[in-house]
Design an enzyme around this catalytic site. Structure first.
Site, PDB file in Angstrom:
ATOM      1  N   PHE A   1     -34.805  14.469 -37.531  1.00  0.00           N
ATOM      2  CA  PHE A   1     -33.589  13.726 -37.181  1.00  0.00           C
ATOM      3  C   PHE A   1     -33.387  13.864 -35.675  1.00  0.00           C
ATOM      4  CE2 PHE A   1     -29.311  13.699 -35.609  1.00  0.00           C
ATOM      5  CZ  PHE A   1     -28.714  12.622 -36.244  1.00  0.00           C
ATOM      6  N   GLU A   2     -33.202  12.728 -35.009  1.00  0.00           N
ATOM      7  CA  GLU A   2     -32.817  12.769 -33.601  1.00  0.00           C
ATOM      8  C   GLU A   2     -32.057  11.489 -33.292  1.00  0.00           C
ATOM      9  OE1 GLU A   2     -36.686  12.765 -31.638  1.00  0.00           O
ATOM     10  OE2 GLU A   2     -36.496  14.868 -31.114  1.00  0.00           O
ATOM     11  N   VAL A   3     -30.965  11.619 -32.557  1.00  0.00           N
ATOM     12  CA  VAL A   3     -30.398  10.462 -31.872  1.00  0.00           C
ATOM     13  C   VAL A   3     -30.483  10.855 -30.407  1.00  0.00           C
ATOM     14  CG1 VAL A   3     -28.363   9.023 -31.476  1.00  0.00           C
ATOM     15  CG2 VAL A   3     -28.833   9.909 -33.771  1.00  0.00           C
TER      16      VAL A   3
ATOM     17  N   HIS B   1     -39.770  18.875 -27.955  1.00  0.00           N
ATOM     18  CA  HIS B   1     -38.508  18.203 -27.593  1.00  0.00           C
ATOM     19  C   HIS B   1     -37.405  19.233 -27.325  1.00  0.00           C
ATOM     20  CE1 HIS B   1     -39.433  14.062 -29.662  1.00  0.00           C
ATOM     21  NE2 HIS B   1     -40.340  14.404 -28.782  1.00  0.00           N
TER      22      HIS B   1
END
Ligand SMILES: Nc1nc2c(ncn2[C@@H]2O[C@H](COP(=O)(O)OP(=O)(O)OP(=O)(O)O)[C@@H](O)[C@H]2O)c(=O)[nH]1
Ligand SMILES: *[C@@H]1O[C@H](CO)[C@@H](O)[C@H](O)[C@H]1NC(C)=O
Ligand SMILES: *[C@@H]1O[C@H](CO)[C@@H](O)[C@H](O)[C@H]1NC(C)=O
Ligand SMILES: *[C@@H]1O[C@H](CO)[C@@H](O)[C@H](O)[C@H]1NC(C)=O
Ligand SMILES: [Mg+2]
Length: 420
Positions: free
Chosen positions: A306-308, A343
């Site tokens: 999950f990443e925004v 990241h």
């Protein structure tokens, strides 16, 4: 003369605009039954129109933005009083959207697992926003994949094939050495330790997805993997929350990485810090990554399935210098570096800590971990269906407690009951 013609034209334009918006809202293709049920739920609780639930930021959505955010929701527009409809007059559905897309890396064989994820994302969020969705694959997507995903996504879908050089061994990698590592990791039963494709995937997600031609069209991304679940209605626009609060990266789950997959990643990170001090701002999250002032890595990372996040940040010189430094050290192949620690270390070192956001309101599952808001009020307001006992945030293997502590954030009431 010309002036009054312009006014008449403006009035006509506005009139037809309202009619079109009214038509779209009332001829909504959302099936009746769920809408009625949703309406009932809304009536029982605080009316969502006047009092939209806010995110974990206290008030992430300034009052001026609330109407715009609510505007594209067909369920509300269809049943709201006339004034609410009129307030749409100057904020056409198009202009309220952010410059953003969903992005998924997948194989053709992932079709039904990604279909499941899309259904979750659409039902809980995107059916009201219609954001685009970019699909990337190292092989060409087949007709079946394209047909089904196009039908499921309410926004526009795009399909990209990854160039060979971004999904293969770079020439500076010693293939024999890499092969020995895989054999050794297979024997030690390290998860995905013997996989070549998993390594290409991790390297691609670390350094290339945001540079695809299709991704160049956007400023924000939301990464979605196959077989994930969303458990709460998302009654705000996460992209807008990010932009309006100057966030660059976000997470819902954090944990300790499997040490055997990244023995020397921190050596590379330290090399980067020495070589590029200009990329390391004061007030970053080094303390969350290291317990001894940067000497060693504590293995905390944000779970990147999950990443925004902000694509401009990933395309910045700072991030690219970081990726390049790590890539040249070969750990994607000589070890099994995941894109999550890559990241995360980048976000922790290159961003100020206020630029990273914990989306408590986005309840999420990717096997085997769940993020479920601790606050019962939040869960009820947003019609969450996760079991709060499954919430991973405060358990021993999560790094989210550390995140709260580093930021001086107060943990939600009742967190102690979810500790183990
Ligand atoms: N096109 C393509 N996509 C892949 C490949 N391997 C993994 N992916 C995608 O990359 C993402 C991460 O892969 P996963 O297999 O989910 O890895 P993971 O999340 O670490 O492990 P799981 O617990 O299996 O979900 C997913 O979106 C996959 O669909 C591949 O060989 N080709
Ligand atoms: C319409 O919206 C634009 C952009 O937000 C704004 O500049 C303009 O003043 C608005 N016009 C009216 C009539 O409210
Ligand atoms: C929309 O129209 C109403 C009624 O004319 C007006 O009060 C309101 O300010 C308008 N909103 C925008 C955003 O222009
Ligand atoms: C969206 O962002 C991309 C990347 O920054 C930019 O090239 C593009 O012009 C933007 N599109 C819009 C409509 O603002
Ligand atoms: Mg996965």
């Amino acid at each position: 003369m010309a002036g009054s013609t312009r006014i008449i034209r403006y009035v006509l334009f506005a009139f037809f605009g309202i009619m079109i918006i009214y038509f779209i809202s009332s001829s909504s293709n959302i099936p009746k039954a769920p809408l009625e049920r949703w309406k009932g739920a809304k009536d029982k609780n605080t009316p969502a129109v006047e009092n939209p639930p806010t995110g974990g930021l206290g008030s992430p959505v300034p009052p001026s933005a609330e109407k715009e955010i609510l505007a594209p929701q067909p369920g509300i527009a269809a049943t709201a009083p006339a004034e609410a409809l009129l307030s749409l007059n100057n904020s056409s559905l198009g202009t309220t959207k952010m410059n953003a897309t969903f992005v998924t890396l997948a194989r053709n064989s992932d079709l039904w697992d990604i279909a499941d994820s899309i259904r979750n994302v659409e039902d809980r969020f995107n059916r009201n926003y219609h954001y685009d969705w970019v699909f990337l694959n190292d092989k060409e997507f087949d007709d079946d994949f394209i047909k089904v995903t196009t039908a499921l996504v309410s926004g526009t879908t795009h399909y990209g094939t990854i160039p060979k050089e971004q999904w293969s061994f770079p020439d500076f990698i010693d293939q024999d050495k890499a092969k020995k590592v895989r054999e050794d990791m297979a024997q030690r039963k390290i998860i995905y330790g013997d996989s070549v494709s998993y390594r290409h995937m991790c390297r691609f997600e670390s350094g290339f997805f945001f540079r695809q031609p299709l991704m160049q069209n956007y400023e924000w991304y939301w990464r979605v993997e196959p077989s994930i679940k969303l458990y709460c209605d998302i009654s705000f626009d996460p992209f807008r929350v990010m932009a309006e609060n100057k966030k660059k990266y976000s997470f819902v789950l954090s944990l300790y990485e499997y040490a055997e997959t990244i023995p020397t990643i921190w050596d590379s990170a330290k090399k980067f810090m020495e070589k590029f001090p200009e990329h390391i701002p004061e007030g970053n999250s080094l303390k969350w990554l290291s317990d001894d002032d940067g000497k060693t890595y504590n293995h905390c990372h944000f779970w990147s399935n999950f990443e925004v996040g902000n694509l401009e940040w990933l395309r910045s010189k700072a991030y690219l210098d970081f990726f390049e430094t790590l890539d040249k050290d070969g750990g994607f192949f000589y070890e099994r570096w995941g894109d999550a620690p890559v990241h995360s270390i980048a976000a922790g070192l290159l961003l100020k800590k206020e630029e990273i956001h914990f989306f408590d309101d986005i309840a999420y599952w990717h096997v085997p971990f769940t993020h479920c808001p601790t606050s019962e009020q939040k869960r009820l307001e947003n019609r969450c269906h996760c079991n709060p006992k499954d919430n991973f945030d405060w358990k021993g293997y999560s790094c989210t407690s550390r995140w709260f502590e580093m930021n001086g954030m107060e943990k939600p009431a009742g967190y102690q009951d979810q500790q183990d």
